[in-house]
Scaffold this motif. Structure first.
Motif, short mmCIF file in Angstrom:
data_model
loop_
_atom_site.label_atom_id
_atom_site.label_comp_id
_atom_site.label_asym_id
_atom_site.label_seq_id
_atom_site.Cartn_x
_atom_site.Cartn_y
_atom_site.Cartn_z
N ARG A 109 0.82 -1.21 0.00
CA ARG A 109 0.00 0.00 0.00
C ARG A 109 0.86 1.26 0.00
O ARG A 109 0.40 2.33 -0.40
CB ARG A 109 -0.93 0.01 1.21
N ALA A 110 2.11 1.13 0.44
CA ALA A 110 2.99 2.29 0.49
C ALA A 110 4.24 2.14 -0.38
O ALA A 110 4.80 3.13 -0.84
CB ALA A 110 3.41 2.57 1.93
N GLU A 158 18.72 -5.49 10.38
CA GLU A 158 19.52 -5.54 9.16
C GLU A 158 19.36 -6.85 8.40
O GLU A 158 19.90 -7.00 7.30
CB GLU A 158 20.98 -5.28 9.49
N SER A 159 18.61 -7.80 8.96
CA SER A 159 18.26 -9.01 8.20
C SER A 159 17.22 -8.66 7.15
O SER A 159 16.56 -7.62 7.23
CB SER A 159 17.70 -10.08 9.14
N ARG A 160 17.07 -9.51 6.15
CA ARG A 160 16.09 -9.22 5.10
C ARG A 160 14.68 -9.11 5.68
O ARG A 160 13.93 -8.19 5.32
CB ARG A 160 16.13 -10.28 4.01
N ASP A 161 14.32 -10.03 6.56
CA ASP A 161 12.98 -9.97 7.14
C ASP A 161 12.83 -8.76 8.05
O ASP A 161 11.75 -8.17 8.14
CB ASP A 161 12.68 -11.26 7.90
N GLY A 162 13.91 -8.38 8.73
CA GLY A 162 13.86 -7.17 9.55
C GLY A 162 13.63 -5.93 8.71
O GLY A 162 12.92 -4.99 9.13
N LYS A 163 14.21 -5.89 7.53
CA LYS A 163 13.97 -4.76 6.62
C LYS A 163 12.51 -4.75 6.16
O LYS A 163 11.89 -3.69 6.05
CB LYS A 163 14.92 -4.84 5.43
N LEU A 164 11.97 -5.94 5.91
CA LEU A 164 10.55 -6.00 5.54
C LEU A 164 9.68 -5.50 6.68
O LEU A 164 8.69 -4.79 6.45
CB LEU A 164 10.16 -7.43 5.17
N MET A 165 10.02 -5.85 7.92
CA MET A 165 9.23 -5.39 9.06
C MET A 165 9.38 -3.88 9.26
O MET A 165 8.43 -3.21 9.69
CB MET A 165 9.62 -6.15 10.32
N THR A 166 10.54 -3.33 8.93
CA THR A 166 10.69 -1.87 8.96
C THR A 166 9.71 -1.23 7.98
O THR A 166 9.04 -0.24 8.31
CB THR A 166 12.13 -1.47 8.62
N LEU A 167 9.59 -1.80 6.79
CA LEU A 167 8.64 -1.27 5.81
C LEU A 167 7.19 -1.52 6.24
O LEU A 167 6.31 -0.70 5.99
CB LEU A 167 8.89 -1.89 4.44
N PHE A 168 6.96 -2.65 6.90
CA PHE A 168 5.62 -2.99 7.39
C PHE A 168 5.15 -1.92 8.38
O PHE A 168 4.01 -1.43 8.31
CB PHE A 168 5.67 -4.36 8.06
N VAL A 169 6.04 -1.54 9.29
CA VAL A 169 5.71 -0.51 10.27
C VAL A 169 5.63 0.86 9.61
O VAL A 169 4.71 1.65 9.86
CB VAL A 169 6.74 -0.52 11.42
N ALA A 170 6.59 1.16 8.74
CA ALA A 170 6.60 2.46 8.05
C ALA A 170 5.36 2.64 7.20
O ALA A 170 4.82 3.74 7.09
CB ALA A 170 7.86 2.60 7.20
N ALA A 171 4.88 1.55 6.59
CA ALA A 171 3.70 1.64 5.73
C ALA A 171 2.46 2.04 6.54
O ALA A 171 1.56 2.71 6.01
CB ALA A 171 3.45 0.30 5.03
N LYS A 172 2.41 1.65 7.80
CA LYS A 172 1.27 2.05 8.63
C LYS A 172 1.33 3.53 8.96
O LYS A 172 0.30 4.16 9.19
CB LYS A 172 1.26 1.22 9.92
N ILE A 173 2.54 4.09 8.99
CA ILE A 173 2.72 5.51 9.26
C ILE A 173 2.51 6.34 7.99
O ILE A 173 1.91 7.41 8.02
CB ILE A 173 4.12 5.78 9.84
N LEU A 174 2.99 5.82 6.86
CA LEU A 174 3.05 6.59 5.61
C LEU A 174 1.97 6.25 4.61
O LEU A 174 1.81 6.95 3.61
CB LEU A 174 4.41 6.36 4.93
N GLY A 175 1.23 5.16 4.84
CA GLY A 175 0.29 4.66 3.83
C GLY A 175 -0.92 5.53 3.61
O GLY A 175 -0.97 6.70 4.03
N PRO A 176 -1.95 4.99 2.97
CA PRO A 176 -3.12 5.78 2.57
C PRO A 176 -3.89 6.39 3.73
O PRO A 176 -4.66 7.33 3.54
CB PRO A 176 -3.98 4.78 1.79
N TYR A 177 -3.71 5.84 4.94
CA TYR A 177 -4.43 6.39 6.10
C TYR A 177 -3.51 7.22 6.99
O TYR A 177 -3.78 7.43 8.17
CB TYR A 177 -5.06 5.25 6.90
N ALA A 178 -2.43 7.71 6.42
CA ALA A 178 -1.45 8.48 7.19
C ALA A 178 -2.08 9.74 7.76
O ALA A 178 -2.89 10.41 7.12
CB ALA A 178 -0.26 8.85 6.30
N ASP A 179 -1.67 10.07 8.98
CA ASP A 179 -2.08 11.31 9.63
C ASP A 179 -1.12 12.41 9.18
O ASP A 179 0.08 12.34 9.48
CB ASP A 179 -2.03 11.14 11.14
N PRO A 180 -1.60 13.42 8.47
CA PRO A 180 -0.69 14.47 7.98
C PRO A 180 0.01 15.23 9.09
O PRO A 180 1.03 15.88 8.85
CB PRO A 180 -1.61 15.38 7.17
#
Length: 279
Positions: free
Chosen positions: A163-164, A235-257
């Motif tokens: 989504r992000a 810094e593991s591949r899955d850890g990077k995915l989880m960073t994006l998973f969390v970031a997507a909740k902050i930055l995605g379509p329902y982001a609070d401006p």
């Protein structure tokens, strides 16, 4: 039947509290009761703590609603001991109520879920946090984590990230036990202890570290400290995915401006996207 949206911070709860007192044989200190959107908490007359949660039956899943009780089997983790619990189905709605009695916490929560100033944690605190997360990841369970009450599947990971951030291979390789709601409101200081275990279960490596990073972004030095302490996971591949998973909740379509974390989340996420695309 559509489940009624309920916020326990404003909902009448006297009947629920009275039922818990009768069932557990305790007297709750009802002034004050800690009220959150879907949970209540109160100290008892035997110096224990009771947490009460309201959850729709559609958000319980195959593992049931016994997260706090089942976490008692975990070893090597700084958490309050579980003592007793009850559960019942609401007579009027498709809702389950769960009440768990645990030991009192050794201190106050560090802050709200998202920290707004440096809590100035000791080296002993960080060491205890690391030891608990490492011990948790080394254990085994059939439970599946339910962050935000959603069952954490490969499909949920992919859908949230995409989504992000389009064009990312979101295939998860490593799954380990995780708390799944690892934020500053669920940990104590100055003595480290992690509580509210209702959503724990198997999750991609790095979920807890990424959650804590996302909850620290208003304080750049703290967010950096989290990433340093949990470097091996993040810094593991899955850890990077989880960073994006969390970031997507902050930055995605329902982001609070007005969310003060937007800039820092975007900067780290853009770097992580580049690293994943280059690997």
């Amino acid at each position: 039947m559509t489940l009624r949206s309920v916020d326990l911070r404003t909902e009448p709860v006297e009947a629920v509290l009275n039922r818990v007192e009768r069932s557990l044989g305790v007297r709750l200190n009802q002034e004050p009761v800690v009220r959150k959107r879907r949970s209540l908490g109160a100290r008892t007359d035997r110096d224990t703590w009771v947490r009460i949660e309201r959850r729709g039956l559609d958000r319980i899943g195959v593992q049931g609603g016994d997260g706090t009780a089942s976490a008692e089997a975990l070893r090597g983790i700084a958490k309050p001991a579980w003592l007793a619990g009850i559960a019942w189905r609401d007579e009027m709605e498709r809702v389950m109520w769960q009440a768990d009695e645990t030991e009192l916490l050794p201190g106050a929560p560090v802050s709200g879920a998202v920290v707004t100033e440096d809590p100035r944690l000791s080296e002993e605190w960080w060491a205890a946090m690391n030891a608990s997360l490492d011990a948790l990841a080394a254990q085994h369970t059939n439970r599946i984590a339910t962050p935000d009450t959603e069952t954490l599947t490969q499909e949920l990971v992919a859908g949230t990230i995409h989504r992000a951030f389009a064009g990312i291979d979101t295939t998860v390789v490593e799954w380990h036990p995780a708390h799944a709601d690892f934020n500053w409101a669920n940990m104590t200081a100055p003595v480290f202890c992690v509580f509210d275990w209702e959503d724990w279960g198997m999750a991609p490596r790095g979920l807890d570290a990424a959650n804590l990073w996302g909850a620290s972004l208003v304080v750049p030095a703290l967010a950096s400290r989290v990433r340093t302490e949990r470097r091996v996971d993040l810094e593991s591949r899955d850890g990077k995915l989880m960073t994006l998973f969390v970031a997507a909740k902050i930055l995605g379509p329902y982001a609070d401006p007005d969310d003060p974390r937007l800039g820092a989340a975007r900067e780290t996420a853009e770097q992580v996207v580049k690293e994943l695309q280059a690997s």
